[in-house]
Design an enzyme around this catalytic site. Structure first.
Site, short mmCIF file in Angstrom:
data_model
loop_
_atom_site.label_atom_id
_atom_site.label_comp_id
_atom_site.label_asym_id
_atom_site.label_seq_id
_atom_site.Cartn_x
_atom_site.Cartn_y
_atom_site.Cartn_z
N GLY A 1 52.19 28.92 29.59
CA GLY A 1 50.95 28.87 30.35
C GLY A 1 51.20 29.04 31.83
O GLY A 1 50.46 29.75 32.53
N ARG B 1 63.06 32.44 21.60
CA ARG B 1 63.76 31.16 21.61
C ARG B 1 63.39 30.30 20.42
O ARG B 1 64.20 29.55 19.90
CB ARG B 1 63.43 30.43 22.92
CG ARG B 1 64.00 31.14 24.13
CD ARG B 1 63.54 30.52 25.43
NE ARG B 1 64.08 31.29 26.56
CZ ARG B 1 63.74 31.10 27.82
NH1 ARG B 1 62.87 30.17 28.12
NH2 ARG B 1 64.26 31.83 28.78
N HIS C 1 66.79 25.34 28.28
CA HIS C 1 65.36 25.35 28.58
C HIS C 1 64.61 24.37 27.70
O HIS C 1 63.38 24.38 27.65
CB HIS C 1 64.77 26.74 28.38
CG HIS C 1 65.50 27.80 29.12
ND1 HIS C 1 66.51 28.56 28.55
CD2 HIS C 1 65.38 28.25 30.40
CE1 HIS C 1 66.96 29.42 29.44
NE2 HIS C 1 66.32 29.25 30.57
#
Length: 580
Positions: free
Chosen positions: A409, A548, A226
């Site tokens: 967001g 993360r 990611h």
């Protein structure tokens, strides 16, 4: 982050990318796949689920194609729950998949070890158990770069999903019971190690911007799928040098020796073609040969990507006779076919998965009516919170791109957009009932970690004021405290972890101070907003300890937590709307 860099994608409306991609996948593989369930996010094998067989459900965020839905088919996964880009599927997505594959022998959920996936799949497993369906939730932890030896349970799941999913699916296909399938997956996970390298950033469809910065002559060793930072950043090296560094770390962690046998996966992250991947495999194969380690089979290609990220990973699975047999068990899916005779397809009896509803009605006449915040005003305040998140979506994602995966967001906006749609129609209901509707809408729309966290938050907040129709200052503070308590009870974060809790805890504390000083609703909300702002700013001064970004260590200093920032945005909007 560089503001003037925009990426190009072959998409239509960003908000339609997942349903349209699912539709395209079904049209490409109509003989293998179908969709079941009201959410439209459960992709099911047409000839996979059957009576007496453990149902295998895999899943995770989109953007990693062909993972996860590409591994749905006979002999591998019976279904995949499809999340938004880089975001876990919600419990309802997962339950649609579970209901579709329940053959009476239990259901096993498999996914990569990320906070959002763990929470959402665990919630689905709890729901299965409540319905009388045995379920097991299993997180893959193959990434050696994300935690040291001895803390394997903290590691991320990356391309090793490929092997663990295959082993679990084969074990179920062979007719092993749930405990036997879990044991096979556990053995595969314990003997699987991966490490990757990134050469360029990817970009989310909703933002069109790179979600992290990496110089044109730089690479990052150990980066996650990611965009999570890895072990080190340095100048771009040759294919042989990169392969040697990845293999050195993997071999040191696995403790392989002369005479051992492995399966190899050299995986592209989206923008690194076969030509380069074969160079990596060339060197990896020679390193294994030099150690006297035999390759049983190798896969080279794109099996777990990261949108259009350039880079690759290497995965090794240490084999014994049982794992080798399971790896060789035939399967047929869009992304993986292992040749051989598939057993005849069986039938699946549709089972009643109805659960008892709450259904209790509320007598509004018995509720406290003092206080300026009516349910109608509260609804307006909630809509304002959602609008503020939408207005700040890109900023929040940019904050997340620095220390996370760049989607906070976007994810929050998806959840709040669902809430705003749910609340578009005004009803005669209480603040508690509005909060319950918000929880369900947010959770159904958002997997990731935000979905379970804010669903738990809204439910707890609503429960804190269940004796009231209107909110006075004390009840408003209690509602805010419920948000904080709900998040902590689900996620377990504490002050100092560099999460949204670092904003919500001081918000509650300051609101209580204002209340005890005789403040009205507005004074308490203003105090909560100020406390959240202080907590948000504080997160820039501390290292991350959860999620993360925890892998960053000192590199997270100087950057505020996006979850804390969004908490402040919401409280400011709530306060402004209360004044109107």
């Amino acid at each position: 982050m560089t503001d003037d860099i925009r990426t190009k994608k072959l998409i239509n409306a960003p908000e339609d990318i997942i349903p349209e991609a699912i539709e395209g996948m079904l049209l490409a593989h109509p003989h293998m796949l179908k969709v079941e369930g009201a959410t439209g996010r459960a992709i099911v094998a047409k000839d996979g689920p059957r009576d007496g067989k453990v149902g295998i459900v895999i899943g995770g965020g989109s953007g990693h194609e062909p993972a996860f839905a590409g591994y749905v088919g006979r002999g591998l996964a019976d279904a995949a729950a499809v999340g938004n880009v880089f975001a876990s599927p919600s419990p309802e997505h997962i339950m649609d998949a579970a209901r579709a594959v329940d053959g009476g022998a239990g259901v096993m959920f498999l996914y990569g070890n990320y906070t959002g996936d763990v929470m959402n799949f665990d919630m689905a497993a709890e729901e299965c158990e409540a319905m009388g369906v045995p379920a097991h939730s299993f997180a893959v932890t193959d990434d050696v770069a994300s935690a040291p030896k001895g803390r394997e349970g903290e590691r991320r799941g990356i391309a090793g999903d490929f092997f663990v999913f295959k082993i679990a699916g084969a074990a179920a296909e062979q007719g092993r019971d749930l405990a036997g399938v879990v044991a096979a997956a556990t053995k595969a996970n314990e003997n699987c190690r991966s490490m990757g390298v990134a050469l360029s950033a990817c970009s989310l469809p909703q933002t069109g911007k790179p979600n992290f910065e990496l110089g044109h002559d730089e690479m990052e060793i150990g980066m996650g799928i990611h965009g999570e930072p890895g072990m080190r950043r340095g100048k771009l090296e040759t294919a042989d040098e990169v392969a040697e560094e990845l293999m050195e770390a993997i071999l040191a962690d696995m403790g392989l020796g002369h005479g051992d046998e492995v399966a190899v996966l050299v995986n592209g992250l989206g923008a690194t073609g076969p030509l380069e991947l074969y160079l990596l495999h060339r060197r990896a194969a020679k390193i294994l040969d030099a150690h006297g380690i035999h390759i049983h089979f190798a896969w080279v290609g794109e099996y777990c990507t990261s949108l259009e990220m350039a880079g690759a990973s290497i995965t090794l699975l240490k084999l014994d006779d049982d794992l080798k047999a399971l790896l060789d068990t035939p399967c047929r899916t869009p992304a993986l076919t292992v040749a051989g005779d598939l057993a005849p397809a069986g039938s699946l009896t549709r089972r009643d998965h109805a659960s008892a509803g709450t259904g209790a009605t509320v007598d509004h006449d018995t509720l406290a009516k003092d206080g300026p915040i009516t349910p109608a005003r509260f609804r307006t305040m909630m809509l304002a919170m959602g609008a503020a998140i939408h207005d700040n979506r890109d900023w929040l994602s940019e904050l997340d791109g620095v220390i996370g995966d760049g989607d906070h967001g976007v994810t929050m906006d998806i959840g709040w957009s669902a809430v705003r749609k749910e609340l578009a129609e005004e009803r005669r209901e209480t603040v508690t009932e509005i909060s319950e509707r918000m929880a369900k809408a947010f959770l159904d729309a958002v997997g990731a970690s935000s979905g379970p966290l804010y669903a738990s938050a809204f439910r707890k907040a609503g429960a804190m004021v269940s004796d009231r129709l209107n909110l006075d200052a004390a009840a408003t503070v209690a509602w805010i405290e419920g948000i904080c308590t709900g998040i902590q009870s689900r996620g377990g974060a504490q002050v100092g972890d560099k999460t949204m809790i670092d904003a919500w805890v001081p918000a509650v504390a300051k609101a209580k101070e204002a209340l005890h000083a005789g403040g009205d609703v507005i004074a308490c909300l203003e105090a909560a907003s100020a406390g959240a702002r202080n907590g948000r700013d504080y997160t820039a001064e501390i290292e991350s300890r959860r999620g993360r970004s925890a892998k960053l260590g000192a590199r997270s200093l100087g950057h505020m937590d996006p979850g804390a920032a969004s908490a402040h945005v919401m409280l400011v909007a709530m306060t402004d709307a209360a004044r109107d």
